[in-house]
Structures are given as C-alpha cells and as structure tokens.
Design a protein around this motif. Structure first.
Motif, PDB file in Angstrom:
ATOM      1  N   GLU A   1       0.854  -1.305   0.065  1.00  0.00           N
ATOM      2  CA  GLU A   1       0.060   0.032  -0.061  1.00  0.00           C
ATOM      3  C   GLU A   1       0.943   1.162  -0.018  1.00  0.00           C
ATOM      4  OE1 GLU A   1      -3.047   0.087  -0.705  1.00  0.00           O
ATOM      5  OE2 GLU A   1      -3.821  -1.778  -0.090  1.00  0.00           O
TER       6      GLU A   1
ATOM      7  N   GLY B   1      -3.158   3.184   2.912  1.00  0.00           N
ATOM      8  CA  GLY B   1      -2.256   3.754   3.808  1.00  0.00           C
ATOM      9  C   GLY B   1      -2.725   3.749   5.287  1.00  0.00           C
TER      10      GLY B   1
ATOM     11  N   ASN C   1       1.295   4.318  -2.956  1.00  0.00           N
ATOM     12  CA  ASN C   1       1.105   5.630  -2.878  1.00  0.00           C
ATOM     13  C   ASN C   1       2.308   6.371  -3.334  1.00  0.00           C
ATOM     14  OD1 ASN C   1      -1.417   5.214  -1.831  1.00  0.00           O
ATOM     15  ND2 ASN C   1      -0.746   5.427   0.615  1.00  0.00           N
TER      16      ASN C   1
ATOM     17  N   GLY D   1      -4.211   4.256  -6.413  1.00  0.00           N
ATOM     18  CA  GLY D   1      -5.160   4.540  -5.233  1.00  0.00           C
ATOM     19  C   GLY D   1      -6.501   4.674  -5.574  1.00  0.00           C
TER      20      GLY D   1
ATOM     21  N   LYS E   1      -8.159  10.643  -4.458  1.00  0.00           N
ATOM     22  CA  LYS E   1      -8.019  10.015  -5.618  1.00  0.00           C
ATOM     23  C   LYS E   1      -9.463   9.186  -5.684  1.00  0.00           C
ATOM     24  CE  LYS E   1      -3.490   8.477  -4.385  1.00  0.00           C
ATOM     25  NZ  LYS E   1      -2.555   7.332  -4.119  1.00  0.00           N
TER      26      LYS E   1
HETATM   27 MG   LIG Z   1      -3.239   4.208  -1.471  1.00  0.00          MG
END
Ligand SMILES: [Mg+2]
Ligand SMILES: Nc1ncnc2c1ncn2[C@@H]1O[C@H](COP(=O)(O)OP(=O)(O)OP(=O)(O)O)[C@@H](O)[C@H]1O
Length: 505
Positions: free
Chosen positions: A37, A114, A41, A108, A100
């Motif tokens: 993750e 996150g 990002n 994302g 996003k």
């Molecule tokens: Mg993400």
C-alpha cells in the motif's frame, strides 16, 4: 425477554473489525499489504508529477537486541508530490479520506490503503505513526499521529515544522507493526520484482530486516504520459450522480449543463440528444423534477450516438515499455506484446495490454507463469478468481500448439479510471463481460504470434535433425560407394551437405 441493541460504528471501526476485506488477514499478509500500500502511494505521488520515482523501503526489527520478536518498523521514503500540511493528519489518520476519488487512472482508489497499514500497526503494537512530508516549498512538516478508531479521526500527538533548506520534496512514512517476515519475504520480493517490471522507470530499493539490500534499478527514464482527469461518460451515470451534478452546477440551461459535465458531449451531440429525449435546451437543470431526472438518466443510456470514452484519460504502459519490463526480468527467447484499442464497461474506459513470453529464464513447471497487473500494480493473491485466469483456462491452447509444460509466461495489464476490483484489498478483478472479451481477444492475438514462432522453430529443429543424420551417414555412404565402385578417391560430399543445409533453411 432478550433486548436488541443498536449502535453505529465509524468507517475506521468497520475496517478494524473487517480488516480481511482490505487484505490484512494474518501477520504474513499484513506485512505484505502494508509494504504494498505504501509503495503504491509513493508511485502515484511521483507519477502525478511525471518524475521518475525513487522509492526507498526499509523493514527492520523494532527491537534490534531481540530479533526473535515479530514486531517490525517499516519506513518508506519517496520523491513524490508531498502532502500539503493541512491534509497530512486526515490523509494518514482518517479512513476513507484521500485525493483519488476522481475519475482518473491511479493506483489508489479507496482512500483506505495507507490508513489500513497504519491502523494495523497501531492495533498490533500500540505505537503512533510518524509522517514527514514537504511539497518542495520552504518548510517540512512532521507529524506524530494515531487513528482514533471509534471516531475515525486523526489524533495528533506531535507536530514539528522544519526549514527546508534543500527544498526537498517527498514523503516519509514510518510506523511499527507486527508481522511474519520470513513467511512474507517471497511475496514481498516478488512484489518488488513485478513492480519493477511494469514500472521500468522507477528506482526501488528495499532493505530487509536482515540488512539485505534489494535494488531494482530503472531501465529507462522514459515515462508514459500522466493520465488526465475525465468527466463521467453519459452511459455510466445514475440518478445519484445526476442529482449531485445538478446540485453543484452553475450552468443555467440543459445544453450547457450536458456539455460541461459529461465526457463526449459537445455542441452537436447535446443538441441531438435533447431533441431525441424531447427536453428543451433552455430548461434550467435545477428545475428538473425527480421524475424528469430519472427520465434523463434513462434517455442518456438509450441514446446510441455518444462516442465511446476517449482514451486520453488513460495511461497504458505501451507495447515498448511492457516489452522492456518483461524482457529485463525474464530474458525470454521470444516475446509478443499487444495493446488493445480502448473499450468501456459501465461507462468507464479501459485498455488491456497483453504479453506472452517463451523460454529464457521462464521455468517449466507444468503450468504457465501468470502475471496480472492493474494500473501498474502487480496482483499476487487470489489468482484463481481473477478474470484473466478465467480467460486463460477457457482458451483452447492446443489450437496454438501450446502445452502446459512449455516455459511460457503470460502478462495481462488492465488500466482504467476505475478497475473493477472485487475487494478493497485489490487482489483480483471481477469478471465483467467487456473486460473478459478484451482479455480474450488480446490473448488470442499474442497466442497466434507465439504459434508462428513455435511452428518456425519446429521446422528449424526438424531440418537440423535431418542435417545431423545426413552429415553422420553421408560420409559412410560415400566411402562404401567408393569401395563398391572400385574407386580410390572418395567423392567430395561437402558440396552436397551445403546444398542440403541451404534447402533446410
Ligand atoms: Mg493508497
Ligand atoms: N507518499 C505519498 N505522497 C503523497 N500523497 C500521499 C502519499 N501517501 C498518501 N498520500 C495521500 O493520502 C491519501 C490517502 O492515501 P491512502 O493510501 O489511504 O488512500 P488512496 O491511495 O487514496 O486509496 P487506496 O485505498 O486505494 O490506497 C491519498 O489519496 C494521497 O492524497
């Protein structure tokens, strides 16, 4: 009598209780998902500026003196766009908060990944997370925070502002989490390897808890054009979306409303559509009754003259980069890549890219090596349920002279403004008929090219065998014939062999 009690829970609480659906199932999956993750990002953050990503990931034992524990410290640093200070606490401490949600191709999607990593770290180690970020301006912001799970709010424990003399731009995320690295290691390394394959312009560095350094250096500086944000396509709208647009619009007539809020509606199309649906071009959209909104939605779906979405909002990898990425890792004897034309499902544009590779470093393991990618993310779990696997299993491979014991690798890349993932863990893609059809057509195309290669190779090897036999027996036949004929000197057979060789090629 038993009493039923009702209560409300926050989004963070929901994902705390149901972390399996986000991929945080057990200590092995959790540590893999956390790395993944955060890397995603960082890739998004660098790509949105079109700078080649430089990503450094370090996983270390939380307690260096006691390496038996399964608590780790995860740190990731990137050279991405950075997070504006006022958004840092929520971007990392509030579930379902992000930048996003727009119709744009990005890794994302959910505003979740996150935070799930940080939340998992928090519930397994009770330690806060540290976020350091700068957008490249004069200051660097450093936050120590925790997620208030019941309220779904960030809890700021400490905030520092530092002078950014070097004008550094990027983000550092650091936190502790429990995990099983020895089990997760193969998947994490595979993840980096495949990420490097579909992001050949990225520099990825990973330092594991044993201090081993894994470096995936970029093979090119060339990057695909960044995707653009797009408007909703009329075939994909529903009543809720129409209501929201009507609520925010500043346009006072239907013609301008349609032209400015929808993809693929220009002056002429708007006029034709309004005629078709019998709506006055001068009607104020804010005056539409509920029934008229429902009717508008139906009409938008029925009108057959809207062009399919324009692919300029997508950023496929391109045949050249896909080939570079795969060749770099597998060094195959043969590779065919093919990019399909843009297509749509439920109003969302998508493009399928396929590759098939043969030989080289690809192992013979009784089944094909399958790589699945979505918006340049490798998908490593739940392969059996993925639409690509469904297509591959239903192919008549014998038609293409392909058998499962051959050293074959197949890669599918789907890019879209909205990938139809089946879970928020982003592990596999739903079996949408439009997507399935595109994958099947792409696969047939590359399979045909592989078939041609295999046929050619078969001919060459047959001829070589024939030549081997000739060169073994011809000298003997020449010798016998010379003896039988009572001659002394053997004939020159080199010329004959040369002509057989020429015939065989
Ligand atoms: Mg993400
Ligand atoms: N390294 C980073 N650099 C810049 N912005 C970041 C970074 N990491 C996170 N962000 C910001 O924080 C937001 C939340 O990230 P998070 O991973 O929780 O959700 P997401 O990426 O939007 O969606 P998904 O759940 O699919 O990962 C992002 O939308 C982005 O705006």
């Amino acid at each position: 009598m038993a009493r039923t009690t009702f209560e409300e829970i926050s989004a963070a609480d929901f994902f705390y209780r149901n972390r399996d659906i986000a991929g945080f199932t057990n200590p092995t999956r959790a540590i893999f998902a956390a790395v993944r993750e955060l890397v995603e990002n960082s890739l998004d953050a660098a790509e949105s500026l079109k700078v080649p990503p430089d990503i450094y990931v370090r996983l270390s034992y939380a307690n260096e003196t006691d390496k038996e524990t399964n608590v780790f410290r995860l740190m990731i640093k990137d050279n991405g766009i950075g997070v504006p200070p006022r958004h840092i606490p929520s971007a990392f401490g509030q579930v379902l908060y992000g930048s996003k949600y727009k119709p744009k191709q990005q890794r994302g999607t959910f505003g979740l990944g996150g935070k799930m990593a940080i939340l998992y770290g928090q519930i397994t180690t009770h330690q806060p997370a540290r976020i350091i970020s700068s957008t490249g301006m004069s200051k660097i912001y450093s936050y120590k925070l925790r997620i208030d799970i019941q309220r779904n709010r960030p809890l700021i424990l400490d905030r520092k502002v530092l002078i950014n003399k070097e004008r550094w731009r990027g983000t550092i995320v650091e936190f502790s989490l429990e995990g099983d690295y020895s089990r997760a290691m193969p998947k994490i390394l595979e993840y980096f390897k495949q990420t490097a394959m579909v992001n050949p312009y990225a520099n990825l560095t990973f330092v594991d808890p044993k201090g081993r350094l894994y470096k995936f250096a970029r093979a090119t500086e060339e990057m695909p054009d960044p995707p653009k944000e797009t408007l909703p396509h009329p075939y994909g709208v529903d009543v809720e979306l129409l209501q929201r647009l009507i609520h925010v619009t500043t346009f006072r007539n239907m013609s301008d409303f349609l032209k400015n809020h929808f993809h693929r509606i220009g002056e002429i199309t708007a006029r034709k559509f309004l005629e078709f649906s019998n709506i006055s071009p001068s009607k104020n959209p804010k005056r539409l009754s509920h029934e008229e909104v429902v009717r508008l939605m139906r009409m938008l779906k029925e009108f057959r003259e809207f062009l399919p979405p324009n692919a300029s909002c997508l950023s496929p990898l391109g045949e050249k980069l896909l080939k570079t990425g795969i060749s770099k890792e597998l060094e195959p004897e043969f590779i065919a890549v093919h990019q399909r034309r843009p297509s749509t499902y439920a109003g969302h544009p998508f493009i399928v890219e396929m590759a098939i590779a043969y030989g080289g470093e690809i192992p013979r393991k009784g089944s094909f090596l399958i790589y699945r990618f979505a918006n340049r993310i490798p998908l490593l779990y739940d392969e059996a349920s993925d639409v690509s696997t469904i297509v591959m299993n239903s192919m008549n491979w014998r038609r293409y002279k392909v058998t499962p014991d051959m050293p074959i690798a197949i890669a599918t890349h789907i890019c879209s403004t909205k990938i139809p993932y089946k879970t928020v863990g982003k592990e596999f893609i739903a079996d949408r008929p439009e997507v399935r059809r595109e994958i099947a057509n792409g696969l047939r195309e590359v399979a045909r090219r592989l078939q041609r290669f295999l046929t050619r190779r078969e001919h060459v090897s047959r001829d070589r065998k024939r030549l081997d036999i000739f060169s073994k027996y011809l000298p003997k036949i020449a010798e016998f014939s010379t003896q039988l004929a009572g001659k002394e000197k053997n004939p020159d057979i080199k010329k004959l062999l040369r002509s057989v060789k020429r015939f065989g090629t």
